[in-house]
Design a protein around this motif. Structure first.
Motif, PDB file in Angstrom:
ATOM      1  N   GLN A 138      34.472  55.968  52.568  1.00 23.37           N
ATOM      2  CA  GLN A 138      35.586  56.079  53.499  1.00 23.37           C
ATOM      3  C   GLN A 138      35.714  54.870  54.414  1.00 23.37           C
ATOM      4  O   GLN A 138      36.687  54.750  55.148  1.00 23.37           O
ATOM      5  CB  GLN A 138      35.415  57.347  54.351  1.00 23.37           C
ATOM      6  CG  GLN A 138      35.348  58.621  53.527  1.00 23.37           C
ATOM      7  CD  GLN A 138      35.155  59.846  54.393  1.00 23.37           C
ATOM      8  OE1 GLN A 138      35.977  60.157  55.243  1.00 23.37           O
ATOM      9  NE2 GLN A 138      34.036  60.544  54.202  1.00 23.37           N
ATOM     10  N   HIS A 139      34.738  53.984  54.378  1.00 20.31           N
ATOM     11  CA  HIS A 139      34.732  52.862  55.307  1.00 20.31           C
ATOM     12  C   HIS A 139      35.630  51.731  54.839  1.00 20.31           C
ATOM     13  O   HIS A 139      36.400  51.174  55.625  1.00 20.31           O
ATOM     14  CB  HIS A 139      33.287  52.356  55.476  1.00 20.31           C
ATOM     15  CG  HIS A 139      33.151  51.236  56.447  1.00 20.31           C
ATOM     16  ND1 HIS A 139      32.135  50.307  56.363  1.00 20.31           N
ATOM     17  CD2 HIS A 139      33.893  50.868  57.504  1.00 20.31           C
ATOM     18  CE1 HIS A 139      32.263  49.440  57.346  1.00 20.31           C
ATOM     19  NE2 HIS A 139      33.314  49.747  58.045  1.00 20.31           N
ATOM     20  N   ALA A 140      35.561  51.384  53.569  1.00 24.73           N
ATOM     21  CA  ALA A 140      36.300  50.237  53.034  1.00 24.73           C
ATOM     22  C   ALA A 140      37.316  50.686  52.000  1.00 24.73           C
ATOM     23  O   ALA A 140      37.177  51.738  51.380  1.00 24.73           O
ATOM     24  CB  ALA A 140      35.338  49.243  52.392  1.00 24.73           C
ATOM     25  N   ARG A 141      38.346  49.863  51.821  1.00 27.22           N
ATOM     26  CA  ARG A 141      39.210  49.990  50.653  1.00 27.22           C
ATOM     27  C   ARG A 141      38.584  49.133  49.557  1.00 27.22           C
ATOM     28  O   ARG A 141      38.365  47.934  49.740  1.00 27.22           O
ATOM     29  CB  ARG A 141      40.621  49.499  50.982  1.00 27.22           C
ATOM     30  CG  ARG A 141      41.496  49.230  49.771  1.00 27.22           C
ATOM     31  CD  ARG A 141      41.948  50.499  49.087  1.00 27.22           C
ATOM     32  NE  ARG A 141      42.951  51.204  49.857  1.00 27.22           N
ATOM     33  CZ  ARG A 141      43.575  52.289  49.438  1.00 27.22           C
ATOM     34  NH1 ARG A 141      43.272  52.796  48.262  1.00 27.22           N
ATOM     35  NH2 ARG A 141      44.474  52.882  50.202  1.00 27.22           N
ATOM     36  N   THR A 142      38.273  49.748  48.416  1.00 21.92           N
ATOM     37  CA  THR A 142      37.580  49.049  47.339  1.00 21.92           C
ATOM     38  C   THR A 142      38.406  49.152  46.063  1.00 21.92           C
ATOM     39  O   THR A 142      38.786  50.255  45.656  1.00 21.92           O
ATOM     40  CB  THR A 142      36.184  49.653  47.105  1.00 21.92           C
ATOM     41  OG1 THR A 142      35.451  49.657  48.331  1.00 21.92           O
ATOM     42  CG2 THR A 142      35.418  48.859  46.059  1.00 21.92           C
ATOM     43  N   ASP A 144      36.183  44.532  62.047  1.00 20.01           N
ATOM     44  CA  ASP A 144      34.931  45.038  61.479  1.00 20.01           C
ATOM     45  C   ASP A 144      34.091  43.855  60.992  1.00 20.01           C
ATOM     46  O   ASP A 144      34.610  42.923  60.389  1.00 20.01           O
ATOM     47  CB  ASP A 144      35.245  45.979  60.316  1.00 20.01           C
ATOM     48  CG  ASP A 144      34.055  46.839  59.918  1.00 20.01           C
ATOM     49  OD1 ASP A 144      33.006  46.262  59.574  1.00 20.01           O
ATOM     50  OD2 ASP A 144      34.180  48.080  59.917  1.00 20.01           O
ATOM     51  N   ASP A 145      32.771  43.906  61.243  1.00 18.65           N
ATOM     52  CA  ASP A 145      31.909  42.795  60.828  1.00 18.65           C
ATOM     53  C   ASP A 145      31.146  43.105  59.545  1.00 18.65           C
ATOM     54  O   ASP A 145      30.146  42.458  59.219  1.00 18.65           O
ATOM     55  CB  ASP A 145      30.932  42.415  61.939  1.00 18.65           C
ATOM     56  CG  ASP A 145      29.864  43.468  62.185  1.00 18.65           C
ATOM     57  OD1 ASP A 145      30.037  44.627  61.726  1.00 18.65           O
ATOM     58  OD2 ASP A 145      28.866  43.146  62.840  1.00 18.65           O
ATOM     59  N   ALA A 146      31.623  44.106  58.772  1.00 20.90           N
ATOM     60  CA  ALA A 146      30.902  44.518  57.565  1.00 20.90           C
ATOM     61  C   ALA A 146      30.789  43.392  56.543  1.00 20.90           C
ATOM     62  O   ALA A 146      29.773  43.261  55.861  1.00 20.90           O
ATOM     63  CB  ALA A 146      31.584  45.728  56.933  1.00 20.90           C
TER      64      ALA A 146
END
Length: 275
Positions: free
Chosen positions: A31-35, A54-56
C-alpha cells in the motif's frame, strides 16, 4: 498511495531512463508505493513511485548497493530520482510472481528461512539504526512486549524490515528473490524473524512459523533463543492495525485472508503467546 495512474508511473520511469517503456501490469501486494512492471526493449523492469516528500527511494538505493552477496535474490538499481517531484526508482525485475494461493506454507517457511539467513550475514553499513522497541500501547499484550524487550538480543544485522511472503518472488515452488527493500535497516535479527513468523500465522499455518525458525537457525548456524520475546514485540506492533493488511494479502492472491480472518488468526496467536 501516490495519486497517479499506472501509465503515468511508467512514463516517469521512462523519463529517468531516457528511453520509452511499455506498460505491462500493476504489481499489487503493498500500500505504500505504486509498483508497475514494464518492458524495456525486451527486458522486464519494475518502476516504483512514492508520495511526494517520501524518502523511500533514497533508502532503497542505499540498501540495494549492499546486497551484492545475495546475487540473484535481490534486484539491481537501473535509475532513480525525482520526476516532477515524484520519487521514482527503476530496478531490474526478478523472475517469478507472488506465492501461489495453493503453495504449501511449509515450502514458503523453509525457503524464506534460508533466504533470511543470507540477508542477515550482510553488514548494515550506512543504514539507519532502529531498535524496534515496543511502542507504548495500553493492554496486557503491550505490557508483556515491554517486559520481553529486556530479554532480547539487540545485536545489529541488516534487516529487511517487512519480511513477509508478499515481498518474496516465486517461480512455482522455488523462491527466486526478495523485493521492497525501502524499509531495510540496521536492527536486531528478531525483527525480521518474528515478522515472518507472524505472517505465516496469518496465512493459517502456525506450524510453518516453527519450520521457518528451524530453517533460519540451520542456515544461520545459530539458535534464536529470544524468539518468543520478539514474537510478543511483533504482535504488539501489529495489534492496532492488523486487519488493514487485507489488501496486501488479497493483492497477492490470498483470497481467503480477509480482515475478519486476519483478526481471528492473530487473536489466536496472541492467546498462544500470552499463555
Amino acid at each position: 498511495m501516490p495519486p497517479h495512474t499506472a501509465p503515468t508511473a511508467v512514463d516517469l520511469g521512462a523519463r529517468l531512463l531516457g528511453r520509452p517503456l511499455e506498460h505491462d501490469r500493476v504489481l499489487t501486494g503493498g500500500q505504500h508505493a505504486r509498483t508497475v512492471m514494464a518492458d524495456d526493449a525486451g527486458r522486464r523492469v519494475v518502476v516504483r513511485t512514492f508520495p511526494r516528500g517520501d524518502d523511500a527511494v533514497r533508502r532503497e538505493v542505499a540498501v540495494l548497493t549492499l546486497l551484492g552477496p545475495l546475487g540473484e535474490l535481490a534486484p539491481s538499481v537501473l535509475a532513480h530520482g525525482q520526476v516532477d517531484g515524484v520519487p521514482t526508482i527503476v530496478t531490474t525485475a526478478l523472475p517469478g510472481a507472488p506465492p501461489a494461493d495453493g503453495l504449501d506454507p511449509m515450502v514458503i517457511a523453509e525457503q524464506m528461512g534460508a533466504a533470511l539467513a543470507r540477508i542477515h550475514r550482510i553488514a548494515p553499513v550506512g543504514l539507519p539504526d532502529e531498535s524496534r522497541a515496543p511502542t507504548r500501547h495500553a493492554g496486557r499484550l503491550a505490557a508483556r512486549a515491554r517486559e520481553a524487550w529486556e530479554r532480547t538480543d539487540r545485536t545489529r544485522v541488516l534487516t529487511h524490515g517487512d519480511f513477509w511472503c508478499g515481498n518474496a518472488v516465486w517461480d512455482g515452488a522455488v523462491l527466486t528473490g526478495i523485493v521492497d527493500w525501502s524499509g531495510a535497516m540496521s536492527a536486531p535479527r528478531g525483527v525480521d524473524i518474528a515478522w515472518c513468523r507472524q505472517d505465516l500465522v496469518l496465512l493459517g499455518a502456525p506450524d510453518a512459523a516453527d519450520r521457518f525458525l528451524r530453517s533460519y537457525e540451520v542456515h544461520a548456524g545459530r539458535l534464536v533463543d529470544d524468539v518468543h520475546a520478539w514474537d510478543l514485540i511483533a504482535a504488539s506492533r501489529a495489534d492496532p492495525y492488523v486487519e488493514t493488511w487485507e489488501p496486501n494479502y488479497l493483492g497477492i492472491g490470498q483470497s481467503g485472508v480477509t480482515a475478519p480472518v486476519i483478526r481471528s488468526r492473530f487473536d489466536a496467536w496472541v492467546r498462544h503467546l500470552l499463555g
